[in-house]
Design an enzyme around this catalytic site. Structure first.
Site, PDB file in Angstrom:
ATOM      1  N   TYR A 186       0.854  -1.195   0.000  1.00 40.85           N
ATOM      2  CA  TYR A 186       0.000   0.000   0.000  1.00 40.85           C
ATOM      3  C   TYR A 186       0.889   1.244   0.000  1.00 40.85           C
ATOM      4  CZ  TYR A 186      -3.945  -3.093   1.112  1.00 40.85           C
ATOM      5  OH  TYR A 186      -4.883  -4.093   1.094  1.00 40.85           O
TER       6      TYR A 186
HETATM    7  N1  LIG Z   1      -6.441  -8.077   0.178  1.00 45.10           N
HETATM    8  C1  LIG Z   1      -6.627  -7.370  -0.905  1.00 45.10           C
HETATM    9  O1  LIG Z   1      -6.250  -7.767  -2.011  1.00 45.10           O
HETATM   10  C2  LIG Z   1      -7.303  -6.022  -0.776  1.00 45.10           C
HETATM   11  C3  LIG Z   1      -7.689  -5.305  -1.929  1.00 45.10           C
HETATM   12  C4  LIG Z   1      -8.328  -4.082  -1.750  1.00 45.10           C
HETATM   13  C5  LIG Z   1      -8.534  -3.594  -0.464  1.00 45.10           C
HETATM   14  N2  LIG Z   1      -8.132  -4.292   0.643  1.00 45.10           N
HETATM   15  C6  LIG Z   1      -8.352  -3.798   2.023  1.00 45.10           C
HETATM   16  O2  LIG Z   1      -9.693  -3.452   2.193  1.00 45.10           O
HETATM   17  C7  LIG Z   1      -9.816  -2.070   2.570  1.00 45.10           C
HETATM   18  C8  LIG Z   1     -11.075  -1.510   2.001  1.00 45.10           C
HETATM   19  O3  LIG Z   1     -11.103  -1.687   0.584  1.00 45.10           O
HETATM   20  P1  LIG Z   1     -11.711  -0.555  -0.337  1.00 45.10           P
HETATM   21  O4  LIG Z   1     -11.019   0.737  -0.046  1.00 45.10           O
HETATM   22  O5  LIG Z   1     -11.713  -1.049  -1.741  1.00 45.10           O
HETATM   23  O6  LIG Z   1     -13.195  -0.475   0.269  1.00 45.10           O
HETATM   24  P2  LIG Z   1     -14.554   0.124  -0.289  1.00 45.10           P
HETATM   25  O7  LIG Z   1     -15.365   0.431   0.926  1.00 45.10           O
HETATM   26  O8  LIG Z   1     -15.182  -0.753  -1.287  1.00 45.10           O
HETATM   27  O9  LIG Z   1     -14.159   1.479  -1.022  1.00 45.10           O
HETATM   28  C9  LIG Z   1     -13.667   2.551  -0.291  1.00 45.10           C
HETATM   29  C10 LIG Z   1     -13.776   3.832  -1.116  1.00 45.10           C
HETATM   30  O10 LIG Z   1     -15.155   4.144  -1.345  1.00 45.10           O
HETATM   31  C11 LIG Z   1     -15.379   5.533  -1.119  1.00 45.10           C
HETATM   32  N3  LIG Z   1     -16.184   5.657   0.114  1.00 45.10           N
HETATM   33  C12 LIG Z   1     -16.010   4.955   1.281  1.00 45.10           C
HETATM   34  N4  LIG Z   1     -16.944   5.285   2.177  1.00 45.10           N
HETATM   35  C13 LIG Z   1     -17.731   6.209   1.594  1.00 45.10           C
HETATM   36  C14 LIG Z   1     -18.882   6.901   2.037  1.00 45.10           C
HETATM   37  N5  LIG Z   1     -19.403   6.707   3.248  1.00 45.10           N
HETATM   38  N6  LIG Z   1     -19.462   7.765   1.155  1.00 45.10           N
HETATM   39  C15 LIG Z   1     -18.965   7.965  -0.081  1.00 45.10           C
HETATM   40  N7  LIG Z   1     -17.869   7.323  -0.564  1.00 45.10           N
HETATM   41  C16 LIG Z   1     -17.260   6.448   0.281  1.00 45.10           C
HETATM   42  C17 LIG Z   1     -13.993   6.152  -0.966  1.00 45.10           C
HETATM   43  O11 LIG Z   1     -13.450   6.404  -2.264  1.00 45.10           O
HETATM   44  P3  LIG Z   1     -13.624   7.782  -3.097  1.00 45.10           P
HETATM   45  O12 LIG Z   1     -13.800   8.909  -2.130  1.00 45.10           O
HETATM   46  O13 LIG Z   1     -12.381   7.843  -3.874  1.00 45.10           O
HETATM   47  O14 LIG Z   1     -14.842   7.555  -3.944  1.00 45.10           O
HETATM   48  C18 LIG Z   1     -13.208   5.015  -0.361  1.00 45.10           C
HETATM   49  O15 LIG Z   1     -11.827   5.129  -0.535  1.00 45.10           O
HETATM   50  C19 LIG Z   1      -8.494  -1.445   2.080  1.00 45.10           C
HETATM   51  O16 LIG Z   1      -8.154  -0.275   2.796  1.00 45.10           O
HETATM   52  C20 LIG Z   1      -7.529  -2.554   2.337  1.00 45.10           C
HETATM   53  O17 LIG Z   1      -7.139  -2.578   3.717  1.00 45.10           O
HETATM   54  C21 LIG Z   1      -7.519  -5.505   0.486  1.00 45.10           C
END
Ligand SMILES: NC(=O)c1ccc[n+]([C@@H]2O[C@H](COP(=O)([O-])OP(=O)(O)OC[C@H]3O[C@@H](n4cnc5c(N)ncnc54)[C@H](OP(=O)(O)O)[C@@H]3O)[C@@H](O)[C@H]2O)c1
Length: 339
Positions: free
Chosen positions: A53
């Site tokens: 990350y």
């Molecule tokens: N193991 C793996 O391969 C893998 C892969 C991906 C992630 N992860 C882990 O999972 C965590 C979460 O994944 P993700 O970031 O993809 O989760 P997600 O909840 O699907 O997407 C998060 C994104 O959605 C938007 N968002 C989140 N809450 C919001 C709200 N209340 N209102 C409006 N927009 C909102 C923001 O992006 P914008 O503001 O840019 O729209 C935020 O960065 C990561 O931090 C990481 O620790 C692991």
């Protein structure tokens, strides 16, 4: 906040975990530290990061936050991962003993800790025998560098093989699986959820909001644009998220989430997170946020439980499209048996 044990272990974690993939990227260090403070204030005690990350910067940001708050290290359960490349060398990636030994030591240095609580293989590695990786985890536990081992992005057969190998070889068990899982992507229900239930492995879903789709901020007729992950990020390989705009199923799911959110007086993000947190074998949902305001919205999902009717509405609207065999009705009928 609510709590569960981490997979089959005795360690207690909040049912919302703070993901840190935005740290040092979409979120500055100041905003990242504010998110961490807010998360702990709300009762959260589980953090997820990875060496890749922001190419190490996310771990460093977490490390500086821990260092500036005496006693904090013992209040939080820290998870990180290794597997993806951190250099250009032939052995700077993968699940081999050589790469993981260096990757784990570097993660500990960046985080400024003696041990991480959960160390995860970020994805399967077709070049490395699973036994080599599992023995590495076992040695790392004995060396006091990790407390538990987990995996991410494995397929059903890979996870089952890992579970059996640790049993037969008497190695430290795999206690968690970190897969992509949300109302738009439910493919882990074909096999992985059963493996997790049978083997007492806790599921830590990533991308619980589908990268932002499930918050309701995008509409049918316009492509995501601007300062959002879906709008600005083609270079980070996120364009595949944006293609969901073209799929009718996306909108069926988003409309169902909106209906339940309106009935409950909750935000759509909270409803999507609540549905996920009550799925079988889920231990803790990994939140992602760019801002503290987004995190606040998502944290309010703690303690939200949907009724059976609301759950059914979302589960039906988001049913994965499956062929009859082997995962559909035909396959299921063929395997079932009653007396
Ligand atoms: N193991 C793996 O391969 C893998 C892969 C991906 C992630 N992860 C882990 O999972 C965590 C979460 O994944 P993700 O970031 O993809 O989760 P997600 O909840 O699907 O997407 C998060 C994104 O959605 C938007 N968002 C989140 N809450 C919001 C709200 N209340 N209102 C409006 N927009 C909102 C923001 O992006 P914008 O503001 O840019 O729209 C935020 O960065 C990561 O931090 C990481 O620790 C692991």
């Amino acid at each position: 906040m609510e709590y569960r044990t981490l997979g089959g272990t005795g360690t207690v974690v909040s049912t919302l975990c703070l993901g840190t993939m935005t740290f040092g990227n979409e979120s500055t260090e100041e905003v990242s530290h504010a998110q961490l403070d807010r998360f702990v204030e709300a009762g959260g005690n589980f953090l997820d990061t990875a060496n890749v990350y922001s190419r190490g910067v996310s771990e460093e940001i977490v490390g500086r936050w821990l260092a500036a708050r005496p006693g904090m290290r013992d209040q939080v359960v820290v998870a990180t991962k290794g597997r993806f490349p951190m250099g250009d060398g032939k052995n700077d990636l993968g699940l081999s003993r050589v790469n993981l030994t260096r990757a784990l030591d570097a993660s500990l240095r960046r985080l400024g800790v003696e041990a991480v609580d959960l160390y995860q293989a970020h994805a399967f590695d077709a070049l490395t025998p699973l036994e080599e990786t599992l023995r590495f985890f076992d040695d790392a536990v004995r060396a006091g560098k990790i407390r538990y081992a987990g995996v991410s992005n494995f397929l059903g057969w890979q996870l089952q093989k890992a579970a059996l190998l640790t049993d037969f070889l008497r190695l430290t068990p795999i206690v968690t699986l970190q897969p992509q899982y949300n109302l738009l992507v439910r493919d882990i229900e074909f096999e992985l959820v059963d493996v997790c239930r049978n083997e007492n492995i806790g599921i830590l879903p990533w991308s619980p909001l589908g990268g932002g789709w499930l918050t309701g901020k995008y509409s049918r007729d316009t492509l995501p644009t601007g300062a959002t992950r879906l709008g600005e990020d083609p270079e980070r390989g996120m364009e595949r998220y944006a293609q969901r705009n073209a799929e009718e199923r996306t909108w069926r799911v988003v409309d169902a989430v909106r209906t339940v959110a309106e009935q409950r007086g909750a935000s759509m993000a909270q409803v999507a997170l609540a549905w996920l947190n009550d799925r079988p074998a889920v231990t803790s949902v990994i939140l992602g946020a760019r801002t503290v305001a987004q995190l606040d919205d998502n944290l309010a999902a703690a303690g939200l439980h949907l009724t059976e009717k609301e759950t059914e509405l979302l589960t039906d609207a988001s049913a994965p499209i499956v062929a009859d065999y082997p995962y559909g009705t035909g396959g299921r009928n063929q395997r079932s048996r009653t007396i």
